[in-house]
Scaffold this motif. Structure first.
Motif, PDB file in Angstrom:
ATOM      1  N   ARG A 108       0.827  -1.211   0.000  1.00 31.45           N
ATOM      2  CA  ARG A 108       0.000   0.000   0.000  1.00 31.45           C
ATOM      3  C   ARG A 108       0.857   1.255   0.000  1.00 31.45           C
ATOM      4  O   ARG A 108       0.599   2.216  -0.724  1.00 31.45           O
ATOM      5  N   GLU A 112       0.551   4.055  -2.879  1.00 26.90           N
ATOM      6  CA  GLU A 112       0.013   5.386  -2.579  1.00 26.90           C
ATOM      7  C   GLU A 112       1.040   6.487  -2.799  1.00 26.90           C
ATOM      8  O   GLU A 112       0.701   7.669  -2.799  1.00 26.90           O
ATOM      9  N   ARG A 119      -5.984   5.823  -1.639  1.00 25.36           N
ATOM     10  CA  ARG A 119      -6.250   4.580  -0.917  1.00 25.36           C
ATOM     11  C   ARG A 119      -7.181   3.650  -1.703  1.00 25.36           C
ATOM     12  O   ARG A 119      -6.973   2.441  -1.748  1.00 25.36           O
ATOM     13  N   LYS A 120      -8.210   4.222  -2.332  1.00 28.00           N
ATOM     14  CA  LYS A 120      -9.161   3.385  -3.066  1.00 28.00           C
ATOM     15  C   LYS A 120      -8.473   2.667  -4.227  1.00 28.00           C
ATOM     16  O   LYS A 120      -8.646   1.457  -4.413  1.00 28.00           O
ATOM     17  N   ASN A 123      -6.244  -0.037  -2.962  1.00 28.95           N
ATOM     18  CA  ASN A 123      -7.028  -1.192  -2.521  1.00 28.95           C
ATOM     19  C   ASN A 123      -7.471  -2.060  -3.690  1.00 28.95           C
ATOM     20  O   ASN A 123      -7.450  -3.289  -3.617  1.00 28.95           O
ATOM     21  N   ASN A 127      -6.150  -5.865  -4.121  1.00 27.54           N
ATOM     22  CA  ASN A 127      -7.165  -6.916  -4.083  1.00 27.54           C
ATOM     23  C   ASN A 127      -7.226  -7.692  -5.393  1.00 27.54           C
ATOM     24  O   ASN A 127      -7.121  -8.921  -5.418  1.00 27.54           O
ATOM     25  N   GLN A 132      -5.018  -9.655  -2.321  1.00 36.38           N
ATOM     26  CA  GLN A 132      -5.026  -9.267  -0.913  1.00 36.38           C
ATOM     27  C   GLN A 132      -6.449  -8.867  -0.495  1.00 36.38           C
ATOM     28  O   GLN A 132      -7.176  -8.256  -1.276  1.00 36.38           O
ATOM     29  N   THR A 134      -8.210  -6.600   0.658  1.00 38.05           N
ATOM     30  CA  THR A 134      -8.481  -5.180   0.902  1.00 38.05           C
ATOM     31  C   THR A 134      -9.894  -4.850   0.411  1.00 38.05           C
ATOM     32  O   THR A 134     -10.467  -5.572  -0.395  1.00 38.05           O
ATOM     33  N   ALA A 136     -11.967  -1.713  -1.259  1.00 38.84           N
ATOM     34  CA  ALA A 136     -11.978  -0.380  -1.853  1.00 38.84           C
ATOM     35  C   ALA A 136     -13.391   0.179  -1.786  1.00 38.84           C
ATOM     36  O   ALA A 136     -14.316  -0.411  -2.331  1.00 38.84           O
ATOM     37  N   GLU A 160     -15.023   1.794   5.245  1.00 42.74           N
ATOM     38  CA  GLU A 160     -13.987   0.783   5.004  1.00 42.74           C
ATOM     39  C   GLU A 160     -13.595   0.073   6.291  1.00 42.74           C
ATOM     40  O   GLU A 160     -13.497  -1.164   6.343  1.00 42.74           O
ATOM     41  N   LEU A 164     -14.082  -3.885   7.157  1.00 43.14           N
ATOM     42  CA  LEU A 164     -12.945  -4.722   7.544  1.00 43.14           C
ATOM     43  C   LEU A 164     -13.211  -5.415   8.875  1.00 43.14           C
ATOM     44  O   LEU A 164     -12.787  -6.549   9.099  1.00 43.14           O
ATOM     45  N   HIS A 176     -15.907  -6.287  -1.884  1.00 44.01           N
ATOM     46  CA  HIS A 176     -16.046  -4.983  -2.540  1.00 44.01           C
ATOM     47  C   HIS A 176     -16.550  -5.136  -3.971  1.00 44.01           C
ATOM     48  O   HIS A 176     -17.275  -4.279  -4.484  1.00 44.01           O
TER      49      HIS A 176
END
Length: 210
Positions: A108, A112, A119-120, A123, A127, A132, A134, A136, A160, A164, A176
């Motif tokens: 991440r 980023e 972040r989205k 993710n 994913n 992974q 994650t 989003a 989010e 989680l 997601h």
């Protein structure tokens, strides 16, 4: 909403679509990263139309850099905010070549650090490209999570974190995708299609439609 009801919701979504994935077209992690960067404030359909031609010409960081800024803009000019996206994408390509041997990083923090990657986006790549678990959160997922009561929150970060916390491990990899597709085709923003919703009886939305 309690854990038992959430589990029923996730189970039904899984039964209806056992192997969900993004509607963006991609074959490599770099293509996915490119497509997600281009998809901000644009539809997946419009991005797919542009990348279908772009990826034939250039689908690696070096190839995009060789295409140049004006050449890239010409390929993606049908997508909203294409000027800024083109600049960010080429800056990202340079960083990938200089710092990551031309490969998309799997962390991440490194993702980023790339221009235009929040972040989205990170993710989605973590994913979908790297498997992974994650989550989003986009506008569809934010709406569905609040409207159904699955994971209400005042902003995407809150939603989010609640997802989680509340989504069992067996569903985290796919949740997601299920929620975005549910928001895109059933739980619509203006008028949800409650009458054809497979989780209507479990949803806690008060103003259900026919």
């Amino acid at each position: 909403m309690n854990a038992q009801k959430r589990y029923q919701i996730f189970s039904r979504l899984r039964e209806a679509n056992p192997h969900p994935t993004t509607e963006l077209n991609w074959t490599t992690p770099f293509e996915l990263l490119t497509a997600v960067l281009l998809s901000a404030q644009a539809t997946d359909v419009s991005v797919n139309k542009a990348t279908a031609k772009l990826f034939v010409l250039a689908n690696t960081p070096q190839a995009l850099l060789d295409l140049g800024l004006e050449g890239l803009k010409e390929q993606i000019k049908t997508i909203g905010l294409y000027n800024t996206k083109a600049e960010n994408l080429l800056k990202t390509c340079r960083i990938l070549l200089d710092q990551h041997q031309g490969e998309v990083p799997k962390t991440r923090r490194a993702l980023e650090a790339l221009p235009g990657v929040g972040r989205k986006t990170a993710n989605v790549v973590l994913n979908t490209a790297f498997g992974q678990p994650t989550i989003a959160v986009d506008t569809h997922i934010f709406r569905v999570s609040n409207r159904t009561g699955i994971a209400p929150g005042k902003n995407v970060d809150q939603v989010e974190q609640k997802l989680l916390r509340h989504v069992p491990r067996e569903f985290k990899q796919d949740i997601h995708h299920w929620l975005i597709l549910h928001g895109r085709y059933t739980c619509l923003a203006r008028k949800p299609r409650c009458g054809s919703c497979l989780i209507e009886d479990l949803c806690e939305f008060q103003d259900k439609t026919e």
